[in-house]
Design a protein around this motif. Structure first.
Motif, PDB file in Angstrom:
ATOM      1  N   HIS A  16      34.617  -2.599  45.394  1.00 33.06           N
ATOM      2  CA  HIS A  16      34.416  -1.285  46.023  1.00 33.06           C
ATOM      3  C   HIS A  16      32.979  -0.856  45.774  1.00 33.06           C
ATOM      4  CE1 HIS A  16      38.775  -0.622  46.583  1.00 33.06           C
ATOM      5  NE2 HIS A  16      38.877  -1.318  45.473  1.00 33.06           N
ATOM      6  N   ARG A  18      31.804   2.049  47.546  1.00 32.90           N
ATOM      7  CA  ARG A  18      31.729   3.472  47.955  1.00 32.90           C
ATOM      8  C   ARG A  18      30.763   3.662  49.124  1.00 32.90           C
ATOM      9  NH1 ARG A  18      36.368   3.448  45.616  1.00 32.90           N
ATOM     10  NH2 ARG A  18      36.321   3.545  43.363  1.00 32.90           N
ATOM     11  N   GLN A  19      30.309   4.902  49.315  1.00 38.02           N
ATOM     12  CA  GLN A  19      29.464   5.188  50.476  1.00 38.02           C
ATOM     13  C   GLN A  19      28.237   5.987  50.027  1.00 38.02           C
ATOM     14  OE1 GLN A  19      32.937   6.417  50.488  1.00 38.02           O
ATOM     15  NE2 GLN A  19      32.085   7.947  49.102  1.00 38.02           N
ATOM     16  N   ALA A  23      26.188   3.336  47.180  1.00 42.92           N
ATOM     17  CA  ALA A  23      26.682   2.028  47.650  1.00 42.92           C
ATOM     18  C   ALA A  23      25.623   0.950  47.417  1.00 42.92           C
ATOM     19  CB  ALA A  23      27.066   2.102  49.123  1.00 42.92           C
ATOM     20  N   THR A  44      36.364   3.634  52.002  1.00 38.68           N
ATOM     21  CA  THR A  44      35.253   4.574  51.841  1.00 38.68           C
ATOM     22  C   THR A  44      35.637   5.896  52.515  1.00 38.68           C
ATOM     23  OG1 THR A  44      34.410   3.521  53.822  1.00 38.68           O
ATOM     24  CG2 THR A  44      33.427   2.841  51.748  1.00 38.68           C
ATOM     25  N   THR A 105      43.269   5.262  45.313  1.00 39.65           N
ATOM     26  CA  THR A 105      42.119   6.051  45.742  1.00 39.65           C
ATOM     27  C   THR A 105      41.935   5.994  47.269  1.00 39.65           C
ATOM     28  OG1 THR A 105      41.053   5.485  43.642  1.00 39.65           O
ATOM     29  CG2 THR A 105      39.621   6.327  45.389  1.00 39.65           C
ATOM     30  N   HIS A 106      41.790   7.156  47.887  1.00 43.16           N
ATOM     31  CA  HIS A 106      41.521   7.258  49.329  1.00 43.16           C
ATOM     32  C   HIS A 106      42.528   6.485  50.185  1.00 43.16           C
ATOM     33  CE1 HIS A 106      37.132   7.809  47.835  1.00 43.16           C
ATOM     34  NE2 HIS A 106      37.842   8.903  47.661  1.00 43.16           N
ATOM     35  N   HIS A 246      33.968   5.062  39.598  1.00 40.42           N
ATOM     36  CA  HIS A 246      34.123   6.519  39.756  1.00 40.42           C
ATOM     37  C   HIS A 246      33.196   7.146  38.720  1.00 40.42           C
ATOM     38  CE1 HIS A 246      37.762   6.419  42.315  1.00 40.42           C
ATOM     39  NE2 HIS A 246      38.137   5.389  41.581  1.00 40.42           N
ATOM     40  N   TYR A 261      35.314   0.344  36.493  1.00 38.89           N
ATOM     41  CA  TYR A 261      34.048  -0.261  36.918  1.00 38.89           C
ATOM     42  C   TYR A 261      33.770  -1.507  36.071  1.00 38.89           C
ATOM     43  CZ  TYR A 261      29.494  -1.004  38.826  1.00 38.89           C
ATOM     44  OH  TYR A 261      28.438  -1.583  39.471  1.00 38.89           O
TER      45      TYR A 261
END
Ligand code: NCD
Ligand code: ZN
Length: 339
Positions: A16, A18-19, A23, A44, A105-106, A246, A261
């Protein structure tokens, strides 16, 4: 001279990034960790669910980390039509990711019932796109969600015999068995954290939010089976870190987000694990060959060399606390050749 270990450049089949601006930082961390290719997850904000979104996301990643090849995925929605799927494939998508509604998540916009996305799976089978599964059933008790999903895995296999499927971040003995009995077109990714920890490491003493991830860490007997699968030399099992950053504020908080992570530490932790089992000779297949083989890719050119020298894990990386923050691992990355 400290002992060294050299192996073919590895791939990480579940990351992952992210955005936005971060990223690029997370992609750069993957490159610096020595990975040649990564399978980039689409959860994302907003999600990756169209060819233009996928193309733009890949451009952003490869601009920040030009030495890294991003293998792209899209988020499955029940309404995705054949044309959109064909466009995603032409844009370079190699896989679609199924998130059951609300499991991680999401995933609030995830799929409620597997049957709702049946036409999408049929089109993916025709287009030879891999189906990556977050294999948890949203209605089951949290520790039983993976087991409750496995009936769905066998229905999918029966309905779509040519569809390649990956049970992502397998976390239970039952999940390993289901993959084995589903045949060679079904594989599973294994994370470093599910191979190393159990639920007790997260909640058995004081609560460690940095080990909170989905699927949850499980029982010792589950972990034992996961380690056996990783060491087995069966090409159905390969590495996918599920590195999921995160910010520290979102982890060390009430309503802590799920995700570890692991990017900076995953290879070092795998080296320690394989070494402790006398199986360093099997690491290369697990991180550099079996995943590529399943996805129909050539092995990467070039090698990575680790040496047995202590390496201190940073306490914070881009505002994120990495797994094993502040501790010392026994191997460090020495060099990268011929890439
Ligand atoms: C992942 C994330 O944060 O995006 N979280 C996690 O706990 N593993 C999503 C996922 O792979 O479930
Ligand atoms: Zn993930």
């Amino acid at each position: 001279m400290p002992p060294t270990l050299t192996f073919g450049r590895p791939d990480d089949f579940h990351v992952h990034f992210r955005q936005g601006e971060v990223a690029g930082h997370f992609a750069r961390d993957a490159q610096d960790a020595g990975f040649a290719r990564v399978l980039v997850m689409p959860n994302t904000l907003p999600p990756i669910d169209s060819a233009p979104a996928l193309t733009e996301y890949r451009r952003q990643i490869e601009a920040a980390a030009p030495g890294l090849r991003a293998l792209m995925t899209f988020k499955i929605r029940p309404g995705l039509d054949r044309q959109t799927l064909a466009d995603l494939r032409s844009a370079g998508a190699v896989a679609g990711k199924l998130y059951p509604e609300g499991v991680t998540t999401h995933s609030e916009d995830g799929v409620r019932r597997l049957e709702d996305a049946w036409p999408v799976f049929a089109a993916m089978e025709d287009l030879d796109l891999v189906l990556c599964l977050h294999g948890e059933h949203p209605d089951a008790f949290s520790l039983d969600r993976e087991a409750a999903f496995l009936g769905g895995l066998s229905s999918l296999r029966a309905a779509f015999p040519r569809l390649r499927m990956v049970l992502e971040h397998v976390s239970t003995a039952a999940g390993v068995d289901a993959v084995l009995s589903s045949g060679p077109l079904t594989a599973a990714t294994l994370t470093a954290h599910h191979l190393l920890f159990t639920l007790d490491d997260m909640v058995g003493g004081k609560l460690d939010p940095h080990l909170f991830c989905k699927p949850l860490l499980k029982r010792p007997e589950d972990r034992t089976r996961l380690v056996e699968a990783a060491l087995s030399g069966n090409p159905q099992f390969f590495f996918g870190s599920d590195s999921a950053p995160h910010s520290r504020e979102h982890k060390e908080a009430a309503l802590c987000s799920a995700g570890c992570y692991t990017m900076p530490v995953s290879l070092g932790l795998l080296l320690e694990l394989f070494e402790s089992r006398g199986a360093l000779d099997r690491l290369e297949a697990f991180v550099s060959r079996f995943g590529a083989q399943f996805y129909g890719l050539e092995p990467n050119p070039g090698t990575l060399t680790f040496e047995k020298l202590p390496w201190k894990v940073p306490s914070l990386v881009h505002g994120v606390v990495p797994l094993k923050a502040g501790t010392t691992l026994s191997w460090s990355l020495k060099s990268l050749q011929g890439a």
